[in-house]
Each structure stands twice: as structure tokens, then as C-alpha cells.
Design an enzyme around this catalytic site. Structure first.
Site, PDB file in Angstrom:
ATOM      1  N   LYS A  13      43.001   5.317 -91.016  1.00  0.00           N
ATOM      2  CA  LYS A  13      44.212   5.690 -90.273  1.00  0.00           C
ATOM      3  C   LYS A  13      44.359   4.858 -89.009  1.00  0.00           C
ATOM      4  O   LYS A  13      45.440   4.354 -88.718  1.00  0.00           O
ATOM      5  CB  LYS A  13      44.192   7.183 -89.919  1.00  0.00           C
ATOM      6  CG  LYS A  13      44.205   8.111 -91.117  1.00  0.00           C
ATOM      7  CD  LYS A  13      44.221   9.574 -90.720  1.00  0.00           C
ATOM      8  CE  LYS A  13      43.063  10.000 -89.853  1.00  0.00           C
ATOM      9  NZ  LYS A  13      41.747   9.979 -90.499  1.00  0.00           N
ATOM     10  N   ARG A  88      46.268  18.724 -87.669  1.00  0.00           N
ATOM     11  CA  ARG A  88      45.111  18.859 -88.553  1.00  0.00           C
ATOM     12  C   ARG A  88      45.133  20.163 -89.329  1.00  0.00           C
ATOM     13  O   ARG A  88      44.361  20.336 -90.251  1.00  0.00           O
ATOM     14  CB  ARG A  88      43.812  18.787 -87.751  1.00  0.00           C
ATOM     15  CG  ARG A  88      43.555  17.413 -87.197  1.00  0.00           C
ATOM     16  CD  ARG A  88      42.200  17.352 -86.571  1.00  0.00           C
ATOM     17  NE  ARG A  88      42.027  16.083 -85.896  1.00  0.00           N
ATOM     18  CZ  ARG A  88      40.925  15.384 -85.916  1.00  0.00           C
ATOM     19  NH1 ARG A  88      39.869  15.830 -86.551  1.00  0.00           N
ATOM     20  NH2 ARG A  88      40.848  14.238 -85.289  1.00  0.00           N
ATOM     21  N   ARG A 127      30.389   0.565 -90.036  1.00  0.00           N
ATOM     22  CA  ARG A 127      31.061   0.394 -88.739  1.00  0.00           C
ATOM     23  C   ARG A 127      30.054   0.567 -87.609  1.00  0.00           C
ATOM     24  O   ARG A 127      30.046  -0.202 -86.646  1.00  0.00           O
ATOM     25  CB  ARG A 127      32.212   1.402 -88.607  1.00  0.00           C
ATOM     26  CG  ARG A 127      32.942   1.339 -87.275  1.00  0.00           C
ATOM     27  CD  ARG A 127      34.179   2.204 -87.256  1.00  0.00           C
ATOM     28  NE  ARG A 127      33.873   3.617 -87.319  1.00  0.00           N
ATOM     29  CZ  ARG A 127      34.786   4.576 -87.484  1.00  0.00           C
ATOM     30  NH1 ARG A 127      36.043   4.266 -87.623  1.00  0.00           N
ATOM     31  NH2 ARG A 127      34.428   5.829 -87.513  1.00  0.00           N
ATOM     32  N   ARG A 135      30.263   5.713 -81.998  1.00  0.00           N
ATOM     33  CA  ARG A 135      30.641   6.947 -81.321  1.00  0.00           C
ATOM     34  C   ARG A 135      29.614   8.007 -81.685  1.00  0.00           C
ATOM     35  O   ARG A 135      28.995   7.937 -82.745  1.00  0.00           O
ATOM     36  CB  ARG A 135      32.035   7.383 -81.792  1.00  0.00           C
ATOM     37  CG  ARG A 135      33.097   6.375 -81.477  1.00  0.00           C
ATOM     38  CD  ARG A 135      34.501   6.757 -81.876  1.00  0.00           C
ATOM     39  NE  ARG A 135      34.663   7.738 -82.908  1.00  0.00           N
ATOM     40  CZ  ARG A 135      35.676   7.751 -83.770  1.00  0.00           C
ATOM     41  NH1 ARG A 135      36.599   6.815 -83.734  1.00  0.00           N
ATOM     42  NH2 ARG A 135      35.783   8.708 -84.667  1.00  0.00           N
ATOM     43  N   ARG A 146      32.568  16.764 -90.889  1.00  0.00           N
ATOM     44  CA  ARG A 146      33.981  16.504 -90.605  1.00  0.00           C
ATOM     45  C   ARG A 146      34.789  16.398 -91.896  1.00  0.00           C
ATOM     46  O   ARG A 146      35.937  16.850 -91.963  1.00  0.00           O
ATOM     47  CB  ARG A 146      34.141  15.232 -89.768  1.00  0.00           C
ATOM     48  CG  ARG A 146      33.630  15.394 -88.340  1.00  0.00           C
ATOM     49  CD  ARG A 146      33.627  14.082 -87.569  1.00  0.00           C
ATOM     50  NE  ARG A 146      34.975  13.565 -87.404  1.00  0.00           N
ATOM     51  CZ  ARG A 146      35.271  12.264 -87.349  1.00  0.00           C
ATOM     52  NH1 ARG A 146      34.322  11.362 -87.441  1.00  0.00           N
ATOM     53  NH2 ARG A 146      36.503  11.878 -87.176  1.00  0.00           N
TER      54      ARG A 146
END
Length: 189
Positions: A13, A88, A127, A135, A146
Site C-alpha cells: 500500500k 481499518r 525489508r 520498525r 497484525r
């Protein structure tokens, strides 16, 4: 152009939003980025949000709705925006509907980027390795949590926006350029 990007964490996204920003000259409104800014500034809301995000849970609707509503009033949002990470839940979608009615604007499309959960875990791990500055929520355990939260709470938005006639679905497992082309074609539809 007023868009929502839906998809599980790691589906692309953010990558697609950056491309669409250039294409349409409108801002990306990422609740994650807004919240991370508050965390970096160590505001009370930011500290509360950090605790919740580090667990892989969702920040309360009251906090998120307020942030989004204020941001939609900004001058750069007048020609349009791309919402990434909001809404969400159905409750947030209903709150957004009311916000947009109050502001006299409406959505043009909701783009769902579909992606395979195991591939998303691989992407996030990659990543983290490539950036070296992952992060706190970029690890497999938190990502799987998640993904489960997304499936339970956010996935129902697909039916919600399909019912409103706004949903367009693209295959997020394709290369970035092909996903972009599919999104642009879906928007033009």
C-alpha cells in the site's frame, strides 16, 4: 481523486501510494506515518499509540478518527487524497462516511491489494534486512499478529465497500509496475 488503499500489512500500500501521489498530485494520508510522527515527538497520544503499536494491536478509533478528520481539513487535501491504513474497521468506515458527508466530499474508489500472508512475511523480513532500520513492528511474530487482526477486523471492509460499489481489487503479488497499472485501470473503470 479520493482513494482508500486496503490490504494486509506488507501488501505494498505504501509503495503504491507513493506512485499514485506522483500520478495524481494528491497527498497520502497514512495513519501509520501520522502516529509514528506523534511517537517521535513523544506526545501523550504518541506514547500511548507506541505501546499499542508495539504489541501489534490497533490504536483506538477515537484517536485515529480525530487525526484523520483534522488532516482531511488541510489545504493540500482539497483536490483529493489517498488514505492508507484507514479505515481499518467497519466503525471507522462509518465514521469516515460521516466525516466526508460533513466536508461535502465523497470517495472515488477503494482499492484492495490482495496478497498472500506467507509472502508478506517474507517481504517484511527482506525489508528489515535491506534497510537495516526495521520498525519495531517489522518482525515475523508481530506481523503474523497484525495479519490476524487485519483478517478479523479489516477484511470485512471489502464487503462494506463492495456493497457501496466502490471496491476495486488488484493482485498485489505481481511486480510493482503491474500492480500500479492494475490500480490505474481500476480507478479509470
Amino acid at each position: 481523486m479520493r482513494l482508500i488503499l486496503l490490504g494486509p500489512p506488507g501488501a505494498g500500500k505504501g509503495t503504491q501510494a507513493k506512485i499514485l501521489i506522483e500520478a495524481f498530485g494528491i497527498p497520502q494520508l497514512s495513519t501509520g506515518d501520522i502516529l509514528r510522527s506523534a511517537i517521535a515527538a513523544k506526545t501523550p497520544m504518541g506514547l500511548a499509540a507506541k505501546e499499542v503499536m508495539d504489541r501489534g494491536d490497533l490504536v483506538s478509533d477515537a484517536i485515529v478518527n480525530g487525526i484523520v478528520s483534522e488532516r482531511l481539513d488541510a489545504e493540500d487535501c482539497k483536490p483529493g487524497f489517498i488514505l492508507d491504513g484507514f479505515p481499518r474497521t467497519i466503525a471507522q468506515a462509518e465514521a469516515l462516511d460521516m466525516m466526508l458527508i460533513d466536508k461535502g466530499v465523497k470517495l472515488d474508489a477503494v482499492i484492495e491489494i490482495k496478497a498472500d500472508a506467507d509472502e508478506l512475511v517474507r517481504r517484511v523480513n527482506q525489508r528489515a534486512k535491506e534497510s537495516g532500520t526495521a520498525r519495531p513492528d517489522d518482525n515475523e511474530e508481530v506481523l503474523r499478529k497484525r495479519l490476524n487482526v487485519y483478517k478479523e477486523q479489516t477484511a470485512p471492509l471489502v464487503a462494506y465497500y463492495a456493497e457501496e460499489g466502490l471496491l476495486r481489487t488488484v493482485d498485489g503479488m505481481e511486480p510493482v509496475e503491474q500492480v500500479t497499472a492494475a490500480i490505474k485501470a481500476a480507478i479509470a473503470h
